[in-house]
Design an enzyme around this catalytic site. Structure first.
Site, short mmCIF file in Angstrom:
data_model
loop_
_atom_site.label_atom_id
_atom_site.label_comp_id
_atom_site.label_asym_id
_atom_site.label_seq_id
_atom_site.Cartn_x
_atom_site.Cartn_y
_atom_site.Cartn_z
N CYS A 2 8.19 -83.98 -29.12
CA CYS A 2 9.27 -83.78 -28.85
C CYS A 2 9.53 -81.95 -27.93
CB CYS A 2 10.66 -82.84 -29.20
SG CYS A 2 11.24 -85.02 -30.53
N ARG A 27 5.48 -84.83 -23.88
CA ARG A 27 5.73 -84.92 -24.81
C ARG A 27 6.85 -85.32 -24.91
NH1 ARG A 27 2.04 -81.01 -27.94
NH2 ARG A 27 3.48 -81.77 -29.42
N TRP A 75 12.27 -87.34 -28.23
CA TRP A 75 11.48 -88.45 -28.02
C TRP A 75 12.56 -89.01 -29.53
CZ3 TRP A 75 8.84 -91.27 -31.27
CH2 TRP A 75 7.83 -91.92 -30.56
N ASN A 104 11.28 -79.76 -33.79
CA ASN A 104 10.12 -81.71 -33.84
C ASN A 104 10.25 -81.50 -35.60
OD1 ASN A 104 10.92 -80.86 -31.03
ND2 ASN A 104 8.32 -79.95 -31.23
N GLY A 105 10.14 -82.95 -35.61
CA GLY A 105 9.05 -83.65 -36.76
C GLY A 105 10.31 -83.96 -37.17
N GLU A 498 -10.12 -100.19 -25.00
CA GLU A 498 -9.34 -99.11 -24.50
C GLU A 498 -9.41 -99.78 -23.49
OE1 GLU A 498 -8.54 -96.37 -25.04
OE2 GLU A 498 -8.30 -95.02 -23.47
N LYS A 502 -5.48 -99.15 -22.06
CA LYS A 502 -4.62 -98.57 -21.49
C LYS A 502 -3.98 -98.87 -19.95
CE LYS A 502 -4.87 -94.67 -21.55
NZ LYS A 502 -5.87 -94.37 -23.32
N GLU A 505 0.01 -99.87 -21.97
CA GLU A 505 0.36 -98.14 -22.04
C GLU A 505 1.20 -97.60 -21.08
OE1 GLU A 505 -1.74 -94.84 -24.96
OE2 GLU A 505 -3.14 -95.87 -23.04
N HIS A 521 -12.53 -117.51 -30.47
CA HIS A 521 -11.88 -118.72 -32.18
C HIS A 521 -10.39 -118.28 -31.74
CE1 HIS A 521 -15.67 -118.57 -33.65
NE2 HIS A 521 -15.95 -118.22 -33.16
N LYS A 620 2.54 -87.88 -25.87
CA LYS A 620 1.53 -87.40 -25.89
C LYS A 620 1.16 -87.35 -27.57
CE LYS A 620 -1.61 -86.17 -23.70
NZ LYS A 620 -2.58 -87.21 -23.63
#
Ligand code: G6P
Length: 625
Positions: A2, A27, A75, A104-105, A498, A502, A505, A521, A620
């Site tokens: 947040c 964020r 968030w 935050n937290g 990656e 991307k 996301e 497989h 983020k």
């Protein structure tokens, strides 16, 4: 994850807080809120959705005039994103005054505290853990906000960065931290507090940071309350939660405003992709000494002996940074010839890991604040490893807790989907491998050949970026497809991971990355006519094998998109779309091979109409476990 912004000083606070929230919106962005201490008490505004909704609400409601305020963009962790759950949260003191707080937290013992406070008569209106802390501070308030905050923080377990105000003290802002970042900007007659430097830099570059369990009391008051235009007095003090004074050094923010503005780009992600040549130039600056054939990493000088004698390298990270760590496994086994493993920090920290003697643990993190990565680093350190960091944000918690490290120096990354930080991480790890490798057995001509190529890396990346329109046109042909595969071998296997990350996301397309050989497989069962399969097919020891894998996909009707080496015309016989990258030694190929995949994900998201910089459900910087 947040964002917090708070202010006390000679300026009107509301517009300033909203501007700060907009800078922090990357964020967290599911709800937002503001509390301003006005002459008529604390005025609160909270809304669901983006900061612009809050901005309109504040403008329509009016009455948010004051010089002291706190604000938050959320968030959600505890409770869905509703107005009631949005911060600030409030409590009422015994004298009937209001305490408002942003946080935050996570407060881990919130259930027990909630029961205690409910028994004391406090009524809760949200499902958040934060409201407990606001009410606890109010409950303990006895005429001094700083002391009430200190007392309350003795009672909580968990992580927090908080900013707190009360209408009983209209010129005082109190903030504190444990485990979540918080920066205090010191400007003329004012203080601006934020969870991230990007909300501070437009006001001042002079900052102090708090350590865990520290509290700051920031005070700014007009010399003449009836005439605030006649100047202000400002002072601050920092203490531990035990009220012991601590002195904090004022430092200079390593950031300028231009770096965090869009500057004509449609999105931060595109800006950060396109600016990679410059970002990588900054990452390389002063670190490649061609004449002496060496890598210069000043931050490691004191630990060179331990690095050269290390028996094991352990990389730990989350998300994109984890993929950089996987590439480091290949780099270190190839160039340093020492066993190297990369582990998800979240798994490593909880499985009673065995750390052998002479282990070097390297935490990789853009933000330097990822909770799991930080905890894994601490765990490794406690078990005797030398703890290093490959971190972007200067002065971040991970950077401060490591024994030594190498900063990425790629500039602030605002786009939620990490791009330039990934290339910076891989580059730093490559330079680190060469730094150690040269001191072990790598010959000067070999080191020199790598250094020559690294020096040209910004130009190589610029060349790949020129294909952006071509990548968009190719993506367009598959944009209706909901399942993609990304396949690579060796150094290119983590690049495939990656690329898939991307794409999922930001475009919400289901994508899987895996070793190309693994496809047979199981995942090969997914391939049907037209399914897009992206191959990392650059020239190298496994090129022929990758071509065989391409054949297998083609035989089942899959559509091939390939990242290939410039000059490889053979690949065009196999792939419908080819994205060319410069020819480089295998160990350096990830640095360029990932670029077309960043562009691919970006264009897919834009073509699908998504908000690239604010992908749903993502944050983020993940500062909770
Ligand atoms: C979040 C971000 C990712 C990032 C990961 C690790 O999930 O959305 O982009 O790779 O955290 O973050 P760090 O700051 O430690 O690199």
């Amino acid at each position: 994850m947040c964002g917090i912004v708070a202010y006390v000083g000679n300026r009107q606070v509301t517009a300033l807080l909203i501007e700060g929230l907009k800078r922090l919106e990357y964020r967290g962005y599911d709800s937002a809120g503001v509390a301003v201490v006005t002459t008529g008490g604390i005025k609160i505004g909270r809304t669901v959705g983006r900061v612009s909704v809050l901005e309109n609400h504040v403008a329509e409601t009016g009455g948010f005039d004051g010089n002291l305020g706190i604000a938050h963009t959320r968030w959600a962790t505890h409770g869905p994103p509703t107005e009631a759950n949005a911060h600030p949260h409030c409590g009422t003191t015994r004298d009937g005054q209001t305490v408002a707080l942003v946080h935050n937290g996570i407060i881990e013992n919130y259930a027990a505290l909630k029961k205690y406070l409910t028994d004391k008569g406090h009524q809760f209106t949200s499902q958040t853990d934060t409201e407990v802390l606001a009410k606890l501070i109010a409950e303990l308030y006895q005429g001094n906000l700083e002391q009430a905050v200190q007392a309350a923080l003795h009672e909580v377990t968990g992580a927090y960065a908080i900013a707190v105000v009360t209408d009983a003290e209209p010129y005082t802002l109190v903030c504190a931290r444990k485990g979540s970042p918080l920066i205090i900007g010191i400007a003329d007659n004012s203080y601006v507090v934020a969870s991230d430097a990007s909300a501070i830099i437009s006001h001042t570059s002079q900052v102090i940071t708090l350590d865990d369990y520290q509290v700051a009391r920031l005070h700014a008051e007009p010399k003449d309350a009836r005439n605030p235009g006649n100047g202000w007095n400002a002072d601050f003090r920092t203490t531990t939660i035990d009220n012991v004074l601590v002195s904090r050094e004022i430092s200079q923010l390593d950031m300028d405003l231009q770096q965090i503005e869009l500057g004509g780009y449609a999105h931060y992600m595109l800006k950060e992709i396109m600016e990679q040549p410059e970002a990588i130039r900054n990452c390389l600056r002063g670190r490649i000494d061609q004449r002496e054939c060496r890598v210069v990493l000043g931050g490691l000088a004191k630990h060179t002996r331990e690095l050269v004698r290390a028996k094991r390298f352990l990389f730990t990270a989350q998300g994109t940074a984890y993929h950089a760590g996987l590439i480091a496994e290949y780099l270190f086994e190839d160039l340093v010839k020492v066993p190297a493993r990369c582990e998800y920090a979240s798994e490593f920290r909880y499985r009673n890991p065995i750390i052998e003697d002479s282990t070097v643990a390297i935490a990789i993190s853009q933000s330097g604040e990822t909770a799991d990565t930080l905890a894994a680093l601490r765990e490794a350190k406690e078990r005797g490893a030398l703890a290093l960091g490959a971190v972007n944000v200067v002065g971040s918690t991970i950077a401060r807790e490591t024994d030594a490290g190498v900063y990425l120096h790629v500039g602030p990354e605002i786009g939620v989907a990490s791009t330039k930080a990934f290339v910076g991480q891989v580059l730093v790890l490559t330079m680190l491998a060469l730094y150690i490798g040269k001191r072990r057995f790598l010959s000067d001509p070999v080191v020199s050949s790598y250094l020559r190529e690294l020096d040209k890396l910004p130009d190589y990346i610029a060349r790949v970026l020129e294909q952006s329109d071509h990548v968009r046109d190719c993506v367009q042909r598959h944009i209706h497809r909901d399942n993609w595969l990304f396949l690579g071998r060796g150094y290119n296997y983590p690049v495939a991971l990656e690329g898939a990350l991307k794409l999922k996301e930001i475009s919400y397309i289901h994508a899987e990355g895996m070793p190309a050989a693994e496809m047979k497989h199981g995942p090969i069962a997914l391939i049907d006519k037209g399914m897009p399969v992206v191959f990392l097919a650059t020239q190298g020891s496994q090129y022929e094998k990758v071509i065989s894998n391409i054949e297998e996909v083609r035989a089942r009707g899959g559509s091939i998109l390939a990242v290939a080496t410039e000059g490889d015309s053979v690949i065009e016989r196999y792939a419908q779309s080819v994205f060319y990258v410069p020819a480089l030694p295998e160990a350096l190929q990830p640095l360029v091979a990932v670029i077309p995949l960043q562009l691919l994900a970006y264009h897919a998201a834009v073509l699908r109409g998504h908000d690239v910089d604010k992908p749903r459900n993502l944050a983020k910087s993940v500062t909770v476990e």
